[in-house]
Enzyme design. Structure first.
Site, PDB file in Angstrom:
ATOM      1  N   GLY A  46       0.830  -1.195   0.000  1.00 44.87           N
ATOM      2  CA  GLY A  46       0.000   0.000   0.000  1.00 44.87           C
ATOM      3  C   GLY A  46       0.866   1.247   0.000  1.00 44.87           C
ATOM      4  O   GLY A  46       2.041   1.189   0.406  1.00 44.87           O
ATOM      5  N   GLN A  51       2.942   9.761   1.741  1.00 43.02           N
ATOM      6  CA  GLN A  51       4.277   9.170   1.632  1.00 43.02           C
ATOM      7  C   GLN A  51       5.045   9.657   0.403  1.00 43.02           C
ATOM      8  O   GLN A  51       6.253   9.489   0.318  1.00 43.02           O
ATOM      9  CB  GLN A  51       4.174   7.640   1.575  1.00 43.02           C
ATOM     10  CG  GLN A  51       3.683   7.030   2.870  1.00 43.02           C
ATOM     11  CD  GLN A  51       3.504   5.527   2.716  1.00 43.02           C
ATOM     12  OE1 GLN A  51       2.477   5.059   2.253  1.00 43.02           O
ATOM     13  NE2 GLN A  51       4.530   4.766   3.077  1.00 43.02           N
ATOM     14  N   CYS A  91       6.293  -0.855   6.592  1.00 41.39           N
ATOM     15  CA  CYS A  91       5.900   0.367   5.879  1.00 41.39           C
ATOM     16  C   CYS A  91       7.044   0.806   4.976  1.00 41.39           C
ATOM     17  O   CYS A  91       8.206   0.772   5.394  1.00 41.39           O
ATOM     18  CB  CYS A  91       5.592   1.456   6.917  1.00 41.39           C
ATOM     19  SG  CYS A  91       5.099   3.022   6.185  1.00 41.39           S
ATOM     20  N   LEU A  92       6.712   1.223   3.764  1.00 42.06           N
ATOM     21  CA  LEU A  92       7.749   1.678   2.828  1.00 42.06           C
ATOM     22  C   LEU A  92       8.481   2.918   3.357  1.00 42.06           C
ATOM     23  O   LEU A  92       9.617   3.169   2.968  1.00 42.06           O
ATOM     24  CB  LEU A  92       7.129   2.000   1.453  1.00 42.06           C
ATOM     25  CG  LEU A  92       6.605   0.794   0.661  1.00 42.06           C
ATOM     26  CD1 LEU A  92       5.916   1.265  -0.612  1.00 42.06           C
ATOM     27  CD2 LEU A  92       7.736  -0.176   0.338  1.00 42.06           C
ATOM     28  N   HIS A 133      -3.939   1.156   8.223  1.00 43.47           N
ATOM     29  CA  HIS A 133      -2.564   1.662   8.173  1.00 43.47           C
ATOM     30  C   HIS A 133      -2.473   2.872   7.222  1.00 43.47           C
ATOM     31  O   HIS A 133      -1.873   3.898   7.558  1.00 43.47           O
ATOM     32  CB  HIS A 133      -1.661   0.511   7.716  1.00 43.47           C
ATOM     33  CG  HIS A 133      -0.214   0.860   7.527  1.00 43.47           C
ATOM     34  ND1 HIS A 133       0.792   0.304   8.286  1.00 43.47           N
ATOM     35  CD2 HIS A 133       0.399   1.684   6.642  1.00 43.47           C
ATOM     36  CE1 HIS A 133       1.963   0.793   7.887  1.00 43.47           C
ATOM     37  NE2 HIS A 133       1.761   1.627   6.886  1.00 43.47           N
ATOM     38  N   GLU A 134      -3.095   2.750   6.045  1.00 45.52           N
ATOM     39  CA  GLU A 134      -3.007   3.825   5.045  1.00 45.52           C
ATOM     40  C   GLU A 134      -3.800   5.068   5.473  1.00 45.52           C
ATOM     41  O   GLU A 134      -3.364   6.194   5.253  1.00 45.52           O
ATOM     42  CB  GLU A 134      -3.499   3.345   3.674  1.00 45.52           C
ATOM     43  CG  GLU A 134      -2.722   2.161   3.089  1.00 45.52           C
ATOM     44  CD  GLU A 134      -1.215   2.353   3.055  1.00 45.52           C
ATOM     45  OE1 GLU A 134      -0.758   3.500   2.892  1.00 45.52           O
ATOM     46  OE2 GLU A 134      -0.494   1.354   3.206  1.00 45.52           O
ATOM     47  N   HIS A 137      -1.762   7.107   7.725  1.00 45.60           N
ATOM     48  CA  HIS A 137      -0.817   7.975   6.998  1.00 45.60           C
ATOM     49  C   HIS A 137      -1.467   9.302   6.622  1.00 45.60           C
ATOM     50  O   HIS A 137      -0.856  10.358   6.734  1.00 45.60           O
ATOM     51  CB  HIS A 137      -0.367   7.299   5.695  1.00 45.60           C
ATOM     52  CG  HIS A 137       0.801   6.377   5.847  1.00 45.60           C
ATOM     53  ND1 HIS A 137       2.005   6.790   6.368  1.00 45.60           N
ATOM     54  CD2 HIS A 137       0.965   5.068   5.512  1.00 45.60           C
ATOM     55  CE1 HIS A 137       2.854   5.757   6.356  1.00 45.60           C
ATOM     56  NE2 HIS A 137       2.248   4.704   5.852  1.00 45.60           N
TER      57      HIS A 137
HETATM   58 ZN    ZN Z   1       2.955   2.815   5.581  1.00 48.50          ZN
END
Ligand code: ZN
Length: 169
Positions: A46, A51, A91-92, A133-134, A137
């Site tokens: 995701g 991000q 997470c990226l 999670h997204e 963000h």
């Molecule tokens: Zn993330």
């Protein structure tokens, strides 16, 4: 399409709060397509607009192994939650870190799709966790915020060290 730069913790721009998308136009669809390309390139499940340093309230998701199940949610809103589980998350923006986070097991989410049409989805398991999670963000929140401050400080040190080493190369 283009690969976008993914911000990494502790970049303060990850704390920006996203603003609702007023109109799903070609510019938004371009951002969505670039985000899919960026997410697939980075082998992520995701990616939220926050991000990639955008304040648009949207994210992309694809939990399939073949990258053939893309989901884009614009102005997402969780309208109900049920259950509780603790699973490892990554997470990226926090590369190489996997820690357990408590999340709802079932959620109902309302959003607009890539064409601007309203949708409602009932999700459970991994997709439900990813959506929570997204959405975090988009509110400027990271999964490591759920950990102890000691653990978070260690993660910060590790990532800052890695960033310095990358700069030196
Ligand atoms: Zn993330």
């Amino acid at each position: 399409m283009a690969i976008l730069e993914i911000l990494r913790y502790p970049d303060s721009r990850l704390r920006n709060r996203a603003k609702p998308v007023e109109q799903v136009d070609t510019k938004i669809r371009q951002l969505v397509d670039d985000m899919f390309e960026t997410m697939y390139d980075a082998s992520g499940l995701g990616l939220a607009a926050t991000q990639v340093n955008s304040t648009k309230r949207l994210f992309v998701l694809d939990i399939s192994e073949q990258h053939d199940d893309p989901l884009c949610l614009i102005n997402p809103e969780i309208i109900s939650k049920e259950g509780e589980e603790r699973e490892d998350e990554g997470c990226l923006s926090v590369p190489g870190v996997y820690e357990p986070v408590k999340r709802a097991t079932h959620i109902r989410v309302r959003a607009l799709d890539r064409d601007g049409n309203p949708i409602e989805l009932d999700l459970e398991g991994l997709p439900a966790v990813c959506v929570q999670h997204e959405i975090d963000h988009l509110d400027g929140k990271l999964f490591i915020d759920y950990l102890s401050s000691l653990k978070r400080a260690r993660i910060r040190k590790k990532l800052e060290k890695e960033a310095r080493q990358a700069d030196d190369e």
